[in-house]
Write a protein that holds these residues in place. Structure first.
Motif, PDB file in Angstrom:
ATOM      1  N   LEU A 113       1.895   0.673  -6.735  1.00 38.42           N
ATOM      2  CA  LEU A 113       0.144   1.638  -6.151  1.00 38.42           C
ATOM      3  C   LEU A 113      -0.279   1.592  -8.417  1.00 38.42           C
ATOM      4  O   LEU A 113       0.369   2.041  -8.781  1.00 38.42           O
ATOM      5  CB  LEU A 113       1.020   2.461  -6.168  1.00 38.42           C
ATOM      6  CG  LEU A 113       1.006   2.162  -4.168  1.00 38.42           C
ATOM      7  CD1 LEU A 113       1.011   3.769  -3.559  1.00 38.42           C
ATOM      8  CD2 LEU A 113      -0.186   1.394  -3.779  1.00 38.42           C
ATOM      9  N   ASP A 114      -1.404   2.129  -8.313  1.00 36.87           N
ATOM     10  CA  ASP A 114      -2.302   2.286  -8.852  1.00 36.87           C
ATOM     11  C   ASP A 114      -2.299   4.227  -9.183  1.00 36.87           C
ATOM     12  O   ASP A 114      -1.908   4.760  -8.810  1.00 36.87           O
ATOM     13  CB  ASP A 114      -3.214   1.791  -9.013  1.00 36.87           C
ATOM     14  CG  ASP A 114      -4.740   2.558  -8.672  1.00 36.87           C
ATOM     15  OD1 ASP A 114      -4.271   3.078  -8.030  1.00 36.87           O
ATOM     16  OD2 ASP A 114      -5.668   1.486  -8.454  1.00 36.87           O
ATOM     17  N   GLN A 115      -2.480   4.393 -10.438  1.00 37.16           N
ATOM     18  CA  GLN A 115      -2.898   5.908 -10.420  1.00 37.16           C
ATOM     19  C   GLN A 115      -3.950   6.529  -9.340  1.00 37.16           C
ATOM     20  O   GLN A 115      -3.749   7.889  -9.152  1.00 37.16           O
ATOM     21  CB  GLN A 115      -3.211   6.102 -12.437  1.00 37.16           C
ATOM     22  CG  GLN A 115      -2.320   6.045 -13.137  1.00 37.16           C
ATOM     23  CD  GLN A 115      -3.205   6.254 -14.767  1.00 37.16           C
ATOM     24  OE1 GLN A 115      -4.105   6.490 -14.379  1.00 37.16           O
ATOM     25  NE2 GLN A 115      -2.479   6.747 -15.883  1.00 37.16           N
ATOM     26  N   GLN A 116      -4.238   6.571  -8.651  1.00 35.53           N
ATOM     27  CA  GLN A 116      -4.998   6.497  -7.587  1.00 35.53           C
ATOM     28  C   GLN A 116      -4.575   6.597  -6.091  1.00 35.53           C
ATOM     29  O   GLN A 116      -4.747   6.418  -5.359  1.00 35.53           O
ATOM     30  CB  GLN A 116      -6.152   6.140  -7.296  1.00 35.53           C
ATOM     31  CG  GLN A 116      -7.853   6.560  -8.504  1.00 35.53           C
ATOM     32  CD  GLN A 116      -7.073   5.941  -9.604  1.00 35.53           C
ATOM     33  OE1 GLN A 116      -7.451   5.043 -10.157  1.00 35.53           O
ATOM     34  NE2 GLN A 116      -7.733   6.925 -10.463  1.00 35.53           N
ATOM     35  N   GLY A 117      -3.558   6.187  -6.633  1.00 30.50           N
ATOM     36  CA  GLY A 117      -2.662   5.789  -4.736  1.00 30.50           C
ATOM     37  C   GLY A 117      -2.676   4.554  -4.436  1.00 30.50           C
ATOM     38  O   GLY A 117      -3.214   4.470  -3.213  1.00 30.50           O
ATOM     39  N   LYS A 118      -4.167   3.300  -5.089  1.00 32.51           N
ATOM     40  CA  LYS A 118      -4.284   2.782  -4.572  1.00 32.51           C
ATOM     41  C   LYS A 118      -3.795   0.740  -4.869  1.00 32.51           C
ATOM     42  O   LYS A 118      -2.767   1.408  -5.777  1.00 32.51           O
ATOM     43  CB  LYS A 118      -5.699   1.968  -5.002  1.00 32.51           C
ATOM     44  CG  LYS A 118      -6.635   2.994  -4.409  1.00 32.51           C
ATOM     45  CD  LYS A 118      -7.198   3.038  -3.266  1.00 32.51           C
ATOM     46  CE  LYS A 118      -8.999   3.868  -2.864  1.00 32.51           C
ATOM     47  NZ  LYS A 118      -8.787   4.055  -1.876  1.00 32.51           N
ATOM     48  N   PRO A 119      -3.162   0.012  -4.166  1.00 29.96           N
ATOM     49  CA  PRO A 119      -2.898  -1.523  -3.989  1.00 29.96           C
ATOM     50  C   PRO A 119      -2.846  -1.358  -5.383  1.00 29.96           C
ATOM     51  O   PRO A 119      -4.377  -1.785  -5.727  1.00 29.96           O
ATOM     52  CB  PRO A 119      -2.750  -2.040  -2.911  1.00 29.96           C
ATOM     53  CG  PRO A 119      -3.351  -1.170  -1.989  1.00 29.96           C
ATOM     54  CD  PRO A 119      -4.275   0.046  -2.507  1.00 29.96           C
ATOM     55  N   LYS A 120      -2.080  -2.071  -6.269  1.00 29.13           N
ATOM     56  CA  LYS A 120      -2.281  -2.438  -7.904  1.00 29.13           C
ATOM     57  C   LYS A 120      -2.886  -3.844  -7.606  1.00 29.13           C
ATOM     58  O   LYS A 120      -2.907  -5.143  -6.517  1.00 29.13           O
ATOM     59  CB  LYS A 120      -1.092  -2.112  -8.481  1.00 29.13           C
ATOM     60  CG  LYS A 120      -0.893  -0.823  -9.295  1.00 29.13           C
ATOM     61  CD  LYS A 120       0.936  -1.475  -9.923  1.00 29.13           C
ATOM     62  CE  LYS A 120       1.232  -0.350 -11.070  1.00 29.13           C
ATOM     63  NZ  LYS A 120       2.515  -0.561 -11.576  1.00 29.13           N
TER      64      LYS A 120
ATOM     65  N   ARG B  78       5.463   3.363  -4.617  1.00 31.57           N
ATOM     66  CA  ARG B  78       5.345   3.350  -5.396  1.00 31.57           C
ATOM     67  C   ARG B  78       4.665   2.432  -6.548  1.00 31.57           C
ATOM     68  O   ARG B  78       4.357   2.622  -7.713  1.00 31.57           O
ATOM     69  CB  ARG B  78       5.775   5.144  -5.678  1.00 31.57           C
ATOM     70  CG  ARG B  78       6.781   4.662  -6.674  1.00 31.57           C
ATOM     71  CD  ARG B  78       7.841   5.970  -6.856  1.00 31.57           C
ATOM     72  NE  ARG B  78       8.005   6.144  -5.482  1.00 31.57           N
ATOM     73  CZ  ARG B  78       9.302   7.769  -4.776  1.00 31.57           C
ATOM     74  NH1 ARG B  78       9.038   8.397  -5.787  1.00 31.57           N
ATOM     75  NH2 ARG B  78       9.309   7.903  -3.526  1.00 31.57           N
TER      76      ARG B  78
ATOM     77  N   THR C 172       0.920  -1.187  -0.215  1.00 34.66           N
ATOM     78  CA  THR C 172      -0.252   0.019   0.332  1.00 34.66           C
ATOM     79  C   THR C 172       0.827   1.305  -0.006  1.00 34.66           C
ATOM     80  O   THR C 172       0.289   2.522  -0.029  1.00 34.66           O
ATOM     81  CB  THR C 172      -0.560  -0.152   1.388  1.00 34.66           C
ATOM     82  OG1 THR C 172       0.204  -0.153   2.202  1.00 34.66           O
ATOM     83  CG2 THR C 172      -1.893  -1.587   1.013  1.00 34.66           C
ATOM     84  N   GLU C 173       1.711   1.537   0.034  1.00 33.18           N
ATOM     85  CA  GLU C 173       2.596   2.271   0.526  1.00 33.18           C
ATOM     86  C   GLU C 173       3.780   2.397  -0.248  1.00 33.18           C
ATOM     87  O   GLU C 173       4.259   3.703  -1.274  1.00 33.18           O
ATOM     88  CB  GLU C 173       3.464   2.520   1.615  1.00 33.18           C
ATOM     89  CG  GLU C 173       2.958   2.330   3.371  1.00 33.18           C
ATOM     90  CD  GLU C 173       2.546   3.702   2.741  1.00 33.18           C
ATOM     91  OE1 GLU C 173       3.856   5.179   2.550  1.00 33.18           O
ATOM     92  OE2 GLU C 173       1.639   4.270   3.769  1.00 33.18           O
TER      93      GLU C 173
END
Lengths: 241, 267
Positions: A80-87, A77, A74-75
């Motif tokens: 993470l996806d473009q919304q800052g959520k886990p891919k 980069r 979750t931290e």
């Protein structure tokens, strides 16, 4: 209570509180099928070793590092996806992948075992194409009495360490462990409403603590983390006694 | 210059919805006169000012003052949007424990399959409708985002028609008015009761911003939800005169303007 306190000497009061602490622990162990007398006997024989809770630590180790894995997911980069959520991650392959995270926190050859543990503890769910999605950033132990008991033992150690620090140790306010309690007598059927109210707040508080801890944690050699530093954390829960 | 900074975002919206400069000036003049009347009346214990006094204060001729005050300057609320059916699905997604993570936030779900999935959610909260049609509509409205591996994410609490329209501009206007009212109160009186706290400006790496926005959204959402519970109880229990109260958490975003160096002229 005030009268009882006044009628006892300090030493006697501490002895009595100690007995109550052991009594509370033994009573709490009863639903798990633990024989209190046998426990007292074995503690008397191995008191120093038992105080470190090595067995609970061992049981809880994978769960602990799974939490660290989920935090990195979750931290970091690259996870993470473009919304800052886990891919959504491929299970196998080079970073970013679930395998790369497992390799980092558990070492080689443990992907199937950690996949099973992460699914069981609601950290992940499998999705199409051999991939996994993160469901929760925290490890859920509901319905797993052994792991929950191991965690409770470690948390009791944490609570007693904070109590010891505040009662006997810290001279400066900055060295004290923040320790606050809110409780009152409330109709039992109101527990659900109270738990729902606090759930999100507790999650937010722990999330904030977790972000700080993940920035400072010793994570390069998980097996030896104990030698490099002490365990620090925050534990929040709602109870009905 | 300072007033321009406050008005610029409003002008941006007026431009986008095709309002011309004369129309904007007319609208502003109307609002200005109405606001001046309310303000002067408030200072005089509720006694409305005369047209002559208003003309003196606002600089608008008294004949125009009377005409302006004869009609309301705001858009009628009669045209508020009707109930939006896919909104039921969104509400289910936000409130049903099956569709929330352990932190109580709506979780990403697969489009198909057993619950928790979008198909199951639609069957539960909008029975008889095609899940794929509902999904298309919610994606179009911007309330739901399509992810890889046929998964979907809830993006906003309510479905609104996308783009600039009467509904979205009305919401914009109400929020801007409330924010400016608080800012104005604090500007005129630093001891004003209205709460306003702002963090310092930080330089954040651009590629970390999605994560920071997500953290802020989660943390602020939790904070607001907690207060919502308390204020809701307060609102039900209190008697006597009531005042409107609401709380916003706003990201102050925008390009950073370079400071002018000494000796540089203005053009």
């Amino acid at each position: 209570m005030a009268n009882a306190h006044a009628s006892l000497s300090d030493v006697a009061a501490r002895q009595r509180l100690g007995s109550e602490l052991i009594g509370v622990c033994l009573a709490a162990l009863q639903p798990y099928g633990v024989d209190g007398a046998a426990v007292l006997k074995s503690v008397a024989a191995t008191r120093a070793a038992a105080a470190q809770a090595p067995f609970a630590r061992g049981l809880f180790r994978d769960t602990f590092w799974l939490g660290e894995l989920a935090t990195e997911w979750t931290e970091n980069r690259s996870y993470l996806d473009q919304q800052g959520k886990p891919k959504v991650l491929p299970i196998q392959g080079e970073e970013p992948s679930f395998e790369a995270l497992v390799q980092k926190y558990f070492g080689p050859g443990r992907v199937p075992q950690i996949l099973e543990l992460a699914s069981r503890t609601l950290v992940i769910e499998r999705v199409e194409g051999g991939r996994v999605a993160q469901v929760n950033a925290c490890v859920m132990l509901n319905g797993q009495p052994l792991l929950l008991l191991a965690r409770a033992i470690l948390c009791v150690r944490g609570l007693l360490a904070a109590t010891q620090s505040n009662a006997l140790g810290a001279e400066k306010p900055s060295g004290m462990s923040p320790d606050r309690l809110a409780c009152s007598y409330v109709p039992k059927d109101a527990f659900g409403e109270f738990a729902a109210l606090m759930r999100e707040q507790i999650h937010g508080l722990v999330d904030q603590g977790n972000r700080w801890l993940s920035e400072h944690t010793v994570r390069d050699r998980p097996a030896e983390a104990d030698r490099k530093g002490g365990v620090m954390g925050v534990h929040a829960y709602v109870f009905s006694d | 210059m300072a007033a321009m900074a406050a008005i610029e975002p409003v002008l941006e919206v007026l431009l986008k919805i095709g309002i011309t400069s004369p129309e904007a000036e007319s609208l502003m003049r109307g609002l200005f006169v109405h606001r001046a009347r309310d303000s002067l009346a408030s200072q005089a214990g509720g006694v409305a000012p005369t047209d002559v006094r208003l003309a003196l204060v606002t600089g608008v001729h008294r004949n125009f003052v009377r005409r302006i005050l004869s009609e309301p300057p705001v858009i009628s609320s009669e045209r508020e949007g009707r109930a939006y059916l896919p909104g039921r699905v969104l509400r289910g997604w936000q409130t049903d424990p099956l569709y929330r993570d352990e932190g109580g936030k709506p979780r990403d779900i697969p489009e198909e399959g057993p619950a928790p999935s979008f198909a199951a959610l639609t069957a539960e909260y909008l029975s008889g409708r095609s899940a794929s049609t509902v999904l298309q509509e919610l994606i179009r409205s911007g309330a739901v985002q399509s992810l890889e591996a046929h998964r979907v994410r809830l993006r906003s609490r309510a479905a609104r028609r996308p783009g600039l329209n009467l509904e979205s501009v009305t919401v914009y206007g109400l929020q801007a008015r409330a924010l400016l009212a608080t800012l104005t109160a604090r500007l005129c009186d630093p001891q004003a009761a209205a709460f306003l706290e702002v963090t310092p400006v930080f330089g954040i790496a651009a590629d970390r911003m999605p994560l920071i926005r997500d953290v802020v959204a989660r943390r602020a959402g939790t904070f607001l939800t907690g207060l919502e519970h308390e204020l809701s109880r307060e609102s039900k229990g209190s008697r006597g005169r009531k005042v409107r109260f609401s709380l916003s958490v706003v990201e102050l975003a925008g390009p950073v303007r370079a400071r002018r160096r000494k000796g540089e002229g203005s053009s």
